[in-house]
Design a protein around this motif. Structure first.
Motif, PDB file in Angstrom:
ATOM      1  N   CYS A  35       2.476  -4.490  -3.592  1.00 22.43           N
ATOM      2  CA  CYS A  35       2.658  -3.165  -3.019  1.00 22.43           C
ATOM      3  C   CYS A  35       3.471  -3.325  -1.734  1.00 22.43           C
ATOM      4  CB  CYS A  35       1.303  -2.527  -2.716  1.00 22.43           C
ATOM      5  SG  CYS A  35       1.435  -0.893  -1.949  1.00 22.43           S
ATOM      6  N   CYS A  38       1.079  -2.129   1.491  1.00 20.63           N
ATOM      7  CA  CYS A  38      -0.137  -2.836   1.925  1.00 20.63           C
ATOM      8  C   CYS A  38      -0.170  -4.212   1.253  1.00 20.63           C
ATOM      9  CB  CYS A  38      -1.396  -2.023   1.594  1.00 20.63           C
ATOM     10  SG  CYS A  38      -1.768  -1.895  -0.163  1.00 20.63           S
ATOM     11  N   TYR A  40      -1.985  -5.180  -1.296  1.00 16.46           N
ATOM     12  CA  TYR A  40      -2.427  -5.158  -2.690  1.00 16.46           C
ATOM     13  C   TYR A  40      -1.402  -5.811  -3.610  1.00 16.46           C
ATOM     14  CZ  TYR A  40      -3.816  -3.263  -7.247  1.00 16.46           C
ATOM     15  OH  TYR A  40      -4.188  -3.122  -8.554  1.00 16.46           O
ATOM     16  N   THR A  50      -0.489   2.984 -10.401  1.00 18.65           N
ATOM     17  CA  THR A  50      -1.750   3.710 -10.220  1.00 18.65           C
ATOM     18  C   THR A  50      -2.256   3.537  -8.802  1.00 18.65           C
ATOM     19  OG1 THR A  50      -2.349   3.462 -12.547  1.00 18.65           O
ATOM     20  CG2 THR A  50      -4.149   3.903 -11.008  1.00 18.65           C
ATOM     21  N   HIS A  51      -2.196   2.317  -8.280  1.00 16.68           N
ATOM     22  CA  HIS A  51      -2.605   2.029  -6.901  1.00 16.68           C
ATOM     23  C   HIS A  51      -1.808   2.861  -5.902  1.00 16.68           C
ATOM     24  CE1 HIS A  51      -3.198  -0.113  -3.119  1.00 16.68           C
ATOM     25  NE2 HIS A  51      -1.881  -0.195  -3.049  1.00 16.68           N
ATOM     26  N   SER A  54      -2.762   6.660  -6.186  1.00 14.19           N
ATOM     27  CA  SER A  54      -4.111   7.006  -5.732  1.00 14.19           C
ATOM     28  C   SER A  54      -4.356   6.654  -4.269  1.00 14.19           C
ATOM     29  CB  SER A  54      -5.159   6.336  -6.612  1.00 14.19           C
ATOM     30  OG  SER A  54      -5.108   4.931  -6.469  1.00 14.19           O
ATOM     31  N   THR A  55      -3.869   5.525  -3.820  1.00 20.12           N
ATOM     32  CA  THR A  55      -4.150   5.060  -2.456  1.00 20.12           C
ATOM     33  C   THR A  55      -3.188   5.631  -1.420  1.00 20.12           C
ATOM     34  OG1 THR A  55      -5.027   3.001  -3.360  1.00 20.12           O
ATOM     35  CG2 THR A  55      -4.469   3.008  -1.018  1.00 20.12           C
ATOM     36  N   HIS A  56      -1.919   5.604  -1.718  1.00 19.74           N
ATOM     37  CA  HIS A  56      -0.919   5.987  -0.718  1.00 19.74           C
ATOM     38  C   HIS A  56      -0.423   7.423  -0.859  1.00 19.74           C
ATOM     39  CE1 HIS A  56      -1.006   1.881   0.626  1.00 19.74           C
ATOM     40  NE2 HIS A  56      -0.654   1.447  -0.575  1.00 19.74           N
ATOM     41  N   GLY A  58      -2.456   9.788  -2.500  1.00 16.75           N
ATOM     42  CA  GLY A  58      -3.649  10.629  -2.566  1.00 16.75           C
ATOM     43  C   GLY A  58      -3.879  11.358  -3.873  1.00 16.75           C
ATOM     44  N   LYS A  60      -5.654  12.107  -7.049  1.00 15.54           N
ATOM     45  CA  LYS A  60      -6.979  11.852  -7.628  1.00 15.54           C
ATOM     46  C   LYS A  60      -7.238  12.889  -8.710  1.00 15.54           C
ATOM     47  CE  LYS A  60      -8.203   8.749  -4.470  1.00 15.54           C
ATOM     48  NZ  LYS A  60      -8.594   7.403  -4.652  1.00 15.54           N
ATOM     49  N   THR A  71      -8.950   7.597 -10.295  1.00 17.54           N
ATOM     50  CA  THR A  71      -7.556   7.273 -10.028  1.00 17.54           C
ATOM     51  C   THR A  71      -6.684   7.479 -11.259  1.00 17.54           C
ATOM     52  OG1 THR A  71      -7.950   4.952 -10.543  1.00 17.54           O
ATOM     53  CG2 THR A  71      -8.137   5.614  -8.225  1.00 17.54           C
TER      54      THR A  71
END
Length: 73
Positions: A35, A38, A40, A50-51, A54-56, A58, A60, A71
């Motif tokens: 990533c 980050c 990851y 998907t990361h 969902s993470t960066h 938002g 959901k 996610t």
């Protein structure tokens, strides 16, 4: 289901050749999809996407019966 594809370096067994190749690249050759935002690292490109969503970003998917948010659909 019969696992036709067996890793020669460990006990991993797969029903599809592509899954075995992904396993070998990520587990034994250390290939990961990093990533850029980050630390990851994913073993599959779709997991990285998907990361990121969902993470960066938002994104959901809420459950209609409780407070859980997934996610993936």
């Amino acid at each position: 289901m019969l696992s036709r594809f067996i890793c020669e370096q460990c006990d991993y067994k797969a029903t599809r050749k592509g899954n075995l190749l992904t396993h070998i690249k990520s587990t034994h050759e250390g290939f990961k999809f990093p990533c850029k935002q980050c630390d990851y690292k994913a073993t599959q490109k779709r997991s990285l996407l998907t990361h990121i969503k969902s993470t960066h970003e938002g994104v959901k998917f809420p459950c209609e019966q409780c407070d859980y948010k997934a996610t993936r659909k």
